[in-house]
Motif scaffolding. Structure first.
Motif, PDB file in Angstrom:
ATOM      1  N   THR A   1      11.006  34.771   8.755  1.00 51.38           N
ATOM      2  CA  THR A   1      11.626  35.987   9.282  1.00 51.38           C
ATOM      3  C   THR A   1      10.634  36.789  10.121  1.00 51.38           C
ATOM      4  O   THR A   1      10.988  37.344  11.172  1.00 51.38           O
ATOM      5  CB  THR A   1      12.157  36.849   8.126  1.00 51.38           C
TER       6      THR A   1
ATOM      7  N   GLY B   1      19.331  34.000  11.502  1.00 55.92           N
ATOM      8  CA  GLY B   1      18.291  34.811  10.866  1.00 55.92           C
ATOM      9  C   GLY B   1      18.851  35.740   9.809  1.00 55.92           C
ATOM     10  O   GLY B   1      18.223  35.961   8.763  1.00 55.92           O
TER      11      GLY B   1
ATOM     12  N   ARG C   1      18.854  25.203  10.759  1.00 54.21           N
ATOM     13  CA  ARG C   1      17.800  25.602  11.698  1.00 54.21           C
ATOM     14  C   ARG C   1      17.514  24.512  12.729  1.00 54.21           C
ATOM     15  O   ARG C   1      17.142  24.807  13.876  1.00 54.21           O
ATOM     16  CB  ARG C   1      16.527  25.928  10.912  1.00 54.21           C
TER      17      ARG C   1
ATOM     18  N   GLN D   1      10.305  35.102  13.448  1.00 58.52           N
ATOM     19  CA  GLN D   1      11.480  35.304  14.300  1.00 58.52           C
ATOM     20  C   GLN D   1      11.497  36.721  14.865  1.00 58.52           C
ATOM     21  O   GLN D   1      11.891  36.929  16.012  1.00 58.52           O
ATOM     22  CB  GLN D   1      12.764  35.033  13.522  1.00 58.52           C
TER      23      GLN D   1
END
Length: 265
Positions: A177, A208, A252, A180
């Protein structure tokens, strides 16, 4: 009460939480529309609806945990319901994310004349898939291996190892996270930049968001495991979290290939 019951199913007591959840959802819907159209009081109603929904989620799941862990109502027959429900929920989420990836593929495989007949559209900056996206992609499958380790440790009766494995899983999720967020901060385009920005940020953003929800799910499972709520015979909540996490880490791979790589090479 359990001794006099002649069947293996749980007849739940009357609960106010479905009504409060419905009122919260109504407040969010109406408040959200009012807020988006700049009506007075829209933000307040939206906030109240969110608070009511979050409170309902907390107290409703609290009751479910009490019924299953402390009162022993969740027999093998009762556990089938949450298992089937979790599977169907994950299938619906697969369809939702597939629709977002399909929108991106539709625009990238046959670019229209309105965007110059090329992909990415002319003048749109893109991220290099060999940098942060490539670094971030193996992290989720690695976290999937960690949550599998936690599951096997739980089945073997090794509670401490299960906690350690869940901590490792959550750590990898937080790293993903964070990367990202760094990726979005450095992105040369925004969600309003043509169809590329819309599909890129919608697909990767919702994925996400699912990662964040799964992380919270695993944190709660880790706390319950530490408190001794989960056993090798009774851990439906952990199984649902593990299934959800495997869905998140496998998914993903699709945006990396269809969005990052195809749109950046």
């Amino acid at each position: 009460m359990m001794e006099s019951q002649r069947h293996s199913f749980h007849l739940v007591d009357p609960s106010p939480w479905p009504i409060s959840g419905s009122l919260g959802a109504l407040a969010i819907t109406v408040g959200g529309v009012m807020y988006m159209h700049s009506f007075q009081g829209g933000a307040t109603l939206l906030s109240l609806g969110l608070i009511l929904i979050l409170y309902t989620m907390f107290v409703w799941w609290r009751d479910v945990l009490r019924e299953s862990t402390l009162e022993g109502h969740h027999t093998k027959a009762v556990q089938l319901g949450p298992r089937y429900g979790s599977i169907l929920f994950i299938v619906s989420e697969v369809m939702f994310l597939f629709a977002l990836f399909r929108a991106s593929s539709h625009s990238s495989l046959a670019p229209t004349v309105e965007i110059g007949g090329i992909w990415p559209p002319k003048g749109i900056g893109v991220l290099d898939p060999r940098e942060i996206p490539f670094l971030n992609t193996p992290i989720l499958p690695s976290s999937g291996a960690a949550v599998t380790w936690a599951h096997h440790a739980l089945l073997a009766g090794k509670e401490k190892r299960a906690v350690y494995a869940l901590v490792a899983t959550v750590f990898l999720a937080l790293v993903f996270t964070g990367f990202q967020g760094m990726e979005y901060y450095q992105a040369p385009s925004t969600i309003s930049d043509s169809i590329y920005g819309s599909t890129f940020f919608s697909a990767t953003g919702f994925h996400g968001f699912h990662v964040i929800i799964g992380t919270i799910f695993l944190i709660i499972c880790g706390i319950r495991q530490y408190l001794g709520h989960l056993t090798k015979e009774h851990h439906v909540g952990f199984e649902a979290a593990a299934w959800y996490w495997h869905f998140v880490d496998v998914v993903r791979l699709f945006p990396f290939v269809s969005i990052y790589w195809w749109g950046g090479i």
